[in-house]
Design an enzyme around this catalytic site. Structure first.
Site, PDB file in Angstrom:
ATOM      1  N   CYS A 112       0.933  -1.199   0.004  1.00  0.00           N
ATOM      2  CA  CYS A 112       0.051   0.155   0.090  1.00  0.00           C
ATOM      3  C   CYS A 112       0.695   1.325   0.120  1.00  0.00           C
ATOM      4  CB  CYS A 112      -0.988  -0.051   1.168  1.00  0.00           C
ATOM      5  SG  CYS A 112      -1.943  -1.482   1.301  1.00  0.00           S
ATOM      6  N   HIS A 240      -2.779   6.845   2.212  1.00  0.00           N
ATOM      7  CA  HIS A 240      -3.222   5.692   1.658  1.00  0.00           C
ATOM      8  C   HIS A 240      -4.679   5.615   2.153  1.00  0.00           C
ATOM      9  CE1 HIS A 240      -4.114   1.613   1.105  1.00  0.00           C
ATOM     10  NE2 HIS A 240      -4.036   1.048   2.100  1.00  0.00           N
ATOM     11  N   ASN A 270     -10.405   0.156  -0.306  1.00  0.00           N
ATOM     12  CA  ASN A 270      -8.958   0.172  -0.356  1.00  0.00           C
ATOM     13  C   ASN A 270      -8.412  -0.149  -1.539  1.00  0.00           C
ATOM     14  OD1 ASN A 270      -6.168  -0.531   0.341  1.00  0.00           O
ATOM     15  ND2 ASN A 270      -6.638  -1.141   2.253  1.00  0.00           N
TER      16      ASN A 270
END
Length: 314
Positions: A112, A240, A270
């Protein structure tokens, strides 16, 4: 070259929308439960598109926004942890589809935080003279690695790509990409996993949550300090997009009073390495950021890795 700057951004998301109501037909969950815990309302799912397909489409938009041609690019960097194919790398496939001739091309996997890592390595390459103009892409097709029977993880992830084009600054021009602040916590590296023995995303969510809430705000602040930018002047904080509660928790401790807090997590889920450039591109497309505005980017996740830098909006 004395520095680098972003001159174009772009993003791509698949057309298929998977809502919380849709997920409630698949596993034991509901919209209220999902939104109260992670803040996600819906996410996009790639059906026929591959990682390389999405990366190419985002890169095309960033290239068009930069007013450069594919022949001007001499470095292509792709951040991803979800590419199914090992060889050839995604970067070279994207370069071929864009018509970029003989660039340096490589993939980077820090999950990520991948886009911020990739942006830093491209920045370094241009600063030291190994490249002149680069496309940096964050892209994920996490739906390929999601266990759709596991309600603790299947509610989280979506598919997307985001890209930027960067070039060198010259003369007295102020750098538009600040120094990177990056690192990892290797002793906690297995709290987010996609392993051969279990080829689905698995994570220890509470461990990640506690680490993110307690450790990351000071590190993000260091990235602003390294760029010489006061927190009062930060126009946006693009973290993120892991979990809305995490983003809001970091932002509260960060104390950037005038910053827009990116919350693309609500409509995109996500998207791992794609989340930072995706959210940044949307803010710019929506006219929420002015040219030259300082934006604090900060990626974090599997590894546990983190990386952040301040950029100036194109």
């Amino acid at each position: 070259m004395t520095g680098t700057r972003v001159i174009g951004v772009g993003h791509y998301q698949p057309s298929k929308v998977l809502t919380n109501e849709d997920l409630a037909q698949m596993v034991d969950t509901n919209d209220e439960w999902i939104q109260s815990r992670v803040g996600i309302r819906e996410r996009r799912i790639a059906e026929d598109e591959t990682v390389a397909d999405m990366a190419t489409l985002a890169a095309e938009k960033a290239l068009a926004a930069s007013d450069l041609r594919a022949s001007d690019i001499d470095l292509v960097v792709v951040a991803t942890c979800s590419a199914v194919d090992r060889v050839p790398n995604t970067a070279c496939r994207v370069a071929d589809r864009l018509g970029v001739g003989s660039p340096a091309g490589y993939d980077i996997n820090t999950a990520c935080s991948g886009f911020s890592y990739a942006l830093a390595t491209a920045d370094h390459a241009i600063r030291c003279g190994s490249a002149t103009k680069a496309i940096v892409i964050g892209v994920e097709k996490l739906s390929d690695w999601t266990d759709w029977t596991d309600r603790s993880t299947c509610i989280l992830f979506g598919d997307a790509a985001g890209a930027v084009v960067i070039t060198g600054t010259e003369g007295d021009e102020e750098p538009g990409i600040g120094p990177v602040v990056w690192g990892s916590v290797p002793e906690m590296s297995d709290v987010v996993r996609i392993e051969a023995s279990h080829p689905y995303i698995a994570q220890e969510g509470q461990t990640v949550f506690r680490w993110a809430i307690t450790a990351l705000a000071p590190l993000a602040r260091k990235a602003a300090e390294a760029a010489g930018v006061d927190m009062d002047d930060i126009a946006a904080f693009v973290a993120h997009q892991a979990n809305l509660r995490i983003i809001e928790g970091i932002a509260k401790k960060l104390k950037a009073p005038n910053a827009i807090i990116a919350s693309d997590i609500v409509e995109s889920g996500n998207t791992s390495a794609a989340s930072v450039p995706l959210a940044l591109s949307k803010l710019i497309d929506n006219g929420e950021l002015k040219t030259g505005a300082p934006v604090l980017l900060f990626g974090f996740g599997g590894g546990l890795t983190y990386a952040g830098q301040v950029i100036r909006c194109p």
